[in-house]
Each structure stands twice: as structure tokens, then as C-alpha cells.
Motif scaffolding. Sequence first.
Motif, PDB file in Angstrom:
ATOM      1  N   LEU A   1       0.197   8.439  -0.791  1.00  0.00           N
ATOM      2  CA  LEU A   1      -0.955   7.277  -1.112  1.00  0.00           C
ATOM      3  C   LEU A   1      -1.128   5.993  -0.570  1.00  0.00           C
ATOM      4  O   LEU A   1      -1.886   5.074  -0.683  1.00  0.00           O
ATOM      5  N   ALA A   2       0.018   5.792   0.380  1.00  0.00           N
ATOM      6  CA  ALA A   2       0.420   4.556   1.182  1.00  0.00           C
ATOM      7  C   ALA A   2       0.069   3.383   0.107  1.00  0.00           C
ATOM      8  O   ALA A   2      -0.348   2.304   0.622  1.00  0.00           O
ATOM      9  N   HIS A   3       0.940   3.148  -0.922  1.00  0.00           N
ATOM     10  CA  HIS A   3       0.335   2.075  -1.739  1.00  0.00           C
ATOM     11  C   HIS A   3       1.270   0.758  -0.992  1.00  0.00           C
ATOM     12  O   HIS A   3       0.747  -0.260  -1.447  1.00  0.00           O
ATOM     13  N   GLU A   4       2.404   1.232  -0.370  1.00  0.00           N
ATOM     14  CA  GLU A   4       3.209   0.238   0.490  1.00  0.00           C
ATOM     15  C   GLU A   4       2.118  -0.604   1.369  1.00  0.00           C
ATOM     16  O   GLU A   4       2.241  -1.681   1.887  1.00  0.00           O
ATOM     17  N   ALA A   5       1.460   0.520   2.182  1.00  0.00           N
ATOM     18  CA  ALA A   5       0.368   0.140   3.290  1.00  0.00           C
ATOM     19  C   ALA A   5      -0.538  -0.889   2.834  1.00  0.00           C
ATOM     20  O   ALA A   5      -1.050  -1.996   3.337  1.00  0.00           O
ATOM     21  N   LYS A   6      -0.901  -0.565   1.641  1.00  0.00           N
ATOM     22  CA  LYS A   6      -1.974  -1.274   0.950  1.00  0.00           C
ATOM     23  C   LYS A   6      -1.519  -2.746   0.469  1.00  0.00           C
ATOM     24  O   LYS A   6      -2.144  -3.740   1.012  1.00  0.00           O
ATOM     25  N   ALA A   7      -0.436  -2.816  -0.042  1.00  0.00           N
ATOM     26  CA  ALA A   7       0.292  -4.144  -0.426  1.00  0.00           C
ATOM     27  C   ALA A   7       0.542  -5.031   0.878  1.00  0.00           C
ATOM     28  O   ALA A   7       0.067  -6.017   0.843  1.00  0.00           O
ATOM     29  N   LEU A   8       1.199  -4.393   1.955  1.00  0.00           N
ATOM     30  CA  LEU A   8       1.767  -5.126   3.128  1.00  0.00           C
ATOM     31  C   LEU A   8       0.533  -5.718   3.863  1.00  0.00           C
ATOM     32  O   LEU A   8       0.565  -6.378   4.689  1.00  0.00           O
ATOM     33  N   SER A   9      -0.634  -4.733   3.999  1.00  0.00           N
ATOM     34  CA  SER A   9      -1.758  -5.141   4.688  1.00  0.00           C
ATOM     35  C   SER A   9      -2.364  -6.376   4.159  1.00  0.00           C
ATOM     36  O   SER A   9      -3.235  -7.020   5.072  1.00  0.00           O
ATOM     37  N   LYS A  10      -2.060  -6.655   2.971  1.00  0.00           N
ATOM     38  CA  LYS A  10      -2.726  -7.810   2.256  1.00  0.00           C
ATOM     39  C   LYS A  10      -1.849  -9.054   2.650  1.00  0.00           C
ATOM     40  O   LYS A  10      -2.184 -10.059   2.950  1.00  0.00           O
ATOM     41  N   ILE A  11      -0.476  -8.791   2.375  1.00  0.00           N
ATOM     42  CA  ILE A  11       0.464  -9.960   2.879  1.00  0.00           C
ATOM     43  C   ILE A  11       0.452 -10.241   4.212  1.00  0.00           C
ATOM     44  O   ILE A  11       0.498 -11.456   4.566  1.00  0.00           O
ATOM     45  N   TYR A  12       0.446  -9.175   5.157  1.00  0.00           N
ATOM     46  CA  TYR A  12       0.177  -9.419   6.653  1.00  0.00           C
ATOM     47  C   TYR A  12      -1.094  -8.859   7.205  1.00  0.00           C
ATOM     48  O   TYR A  12      -1.274  -7.856   7.942  1.00  0.00           O
ATOM     49  N   PRO A  13      -2.017  -9.674   6.991  1.00  0.00           N
ATOM     50  CA  PRO A  13      -3.284  -9.163   7.613  1.00  0.00           C
ATOM     51  C   PRO A  13      -3.352  -8.889   8.989  1.00  0.00           C
ATOM     52  O   PRO A  13      -4.353  -8.290   9.591  1.00  0.00           O
ATOM     53  N   ASN A  14      -2.590  -9.547   9.772  1.00  0.00           N
ATOM     54  CA  ASN A  14      -2.573  -9.528  11.272  1.00  0.00           C
ATOM     55  C   ASN A  14      -1.543  -8.646  11.818  1.00  0.00           C
ATOM     56  O   ASN A  14      -1.330  -8.359  12.955  1.00  0.00           O
TER      57      ASN A  14
END
Length: 201
Positions: free
Chosen positions: A52-65
Motif C-alpha cells: 500500500l506504499a505508506h512510505e511513498a506517501k509520507a516521503l513524497s510529502k517530505i520530498y516533493p521534488n
Amino acid sequence: MNTKKLSESYWDKRHQLGDTPWDIGEAAPALISYFSKNSLEGKTLLIPGAGLAHEAKALSKIYPNTRITVLDISQSLVHYLQDAFAGQGNVTIICEDFFDHDGKYDFIMEQTFFCALDPSLRKAYFSKMFELLRPGGRLAGLWFHCVFDKIGPPFGGDVEDYVQDAKTFFKEFTIDYHPDSIPPRKDREVFLEFIKDSHSQ
Ligand SMILES: C[S@@+](CC[C@H](N)C(=O)[O-])C[C@H]1O[C@@H](n2cnc3c(N)ncnc32)[C@H](O)[C@@H]1O
């Protein structure tokens, strides 16, 4: 090499039935903590067997670029993720067998993907990880360091054996025997980081 893989339909069925006891419902704190110390700014990250990619969700907010690639073999899961991440241009969702994937990444994250693979694939796993990393790239994350009562997945084992398999490819690595685990996994997992030599292609 023996390539005893569990099929796409096996994983797809489990996702369709919601038979996903591995899912912790949030990004693993130890992984978020690692990527707060190892910046993803201007880097690329692959998350194979992402669920379910919880880490991708969290990290894409911290590192939007930062470009984050989420890969999973289950088609129905990937359809769900493509909807869930719609409009998030920095996250790419791919439905593919990890062993068939092409690409080059600065970081690859491990979170209950290794334990989903038949143990006969462990050397092939490290070989493929090595191939997918850029020179100086890192494979980092959580590995179970325990034996399970039932035949897997999850397939458990001993961290020393994992490192033995990885050493063919990765000369530099660190082991943290006491990561910031969620309570049910406390003392049953380790945090490993493997670094690809900066001169290797
Ligand atoms: C145990 S689950 C872990 C999911 C997620 N990492 C988590 O911790 O919640 C293993 C995941 O790997 C996927 N998977 C299994 N074999 C795969 C393969 N060969 N290539 C890509 N994904 C695979 C499954 O569909 C499943 O989502």
C-alpha cells in the motif's frame, strides 16, 4: 539458479481479499527516520514490492521534488495505487516483476519485500538490487531477523546469512540490531544499509 517465484495471481488474490497481515497501516518509523538523515533531495528512490506504499506517501510529502518509483507485481493493487496517487507527479507506480525491472536509482528501500520471496531467490535479489543502483547508491531498510513457525511468506532467517549472500555484490554495509521497530516487530528485525561501490557500474 533456482527461480521459484510466487505468481502474480497469488499476490493479486491476497491483495483483492485484503489478506495483507504485513501491512502496518503507516510508514515504518525507522524508514522515515533513515530518510530524514539521508536526504532524498535531488535523488531517486525505488520501493519494490511496495504494497500500500505508506512510505511513498509520507516521503513524497517530505520530498516533493524527489522522483519516487513504486513497484509491485499485483495488478489490482497497482490500479488502486494509481488512483490513490493520481495528481502526485513525483510518484510513478509500476506493475512489474521486480526481477524484470530496468532502471537506475540512488536509493532502494526494503520493507517486507525480501521476506516475500522464496529464500532460493536471495542471491538473485541482491544481484538485482546491485544492478538497479547507481554507483554509490544505497539499499536500505528493514529485514526480519527471526524464524517464523509457518512456511512463508513471510520467509525469515538470520541476518548473517543475508549479509553473506549480499557480500558477493556489496562490500560496504552496516547492521543496526536495534532499529526503531513498531512494537510487534521489536527484536525481530534489523536495519541494514548496503552501499554500492562508487566505482562499480
Ligand atoms: C509482504 S508484502 C509487503 C508490502 C509492503 N512492502 C509492506 O511492507 O506493507 C510483499 C509485496 O511484494 C509484492 N511482490 C511479491 N513478489 C514480487 C515481485 N517478484 N516483484 C514485485 N513485487 C512483488 C506483493 O504483491 C506484495 O505487495
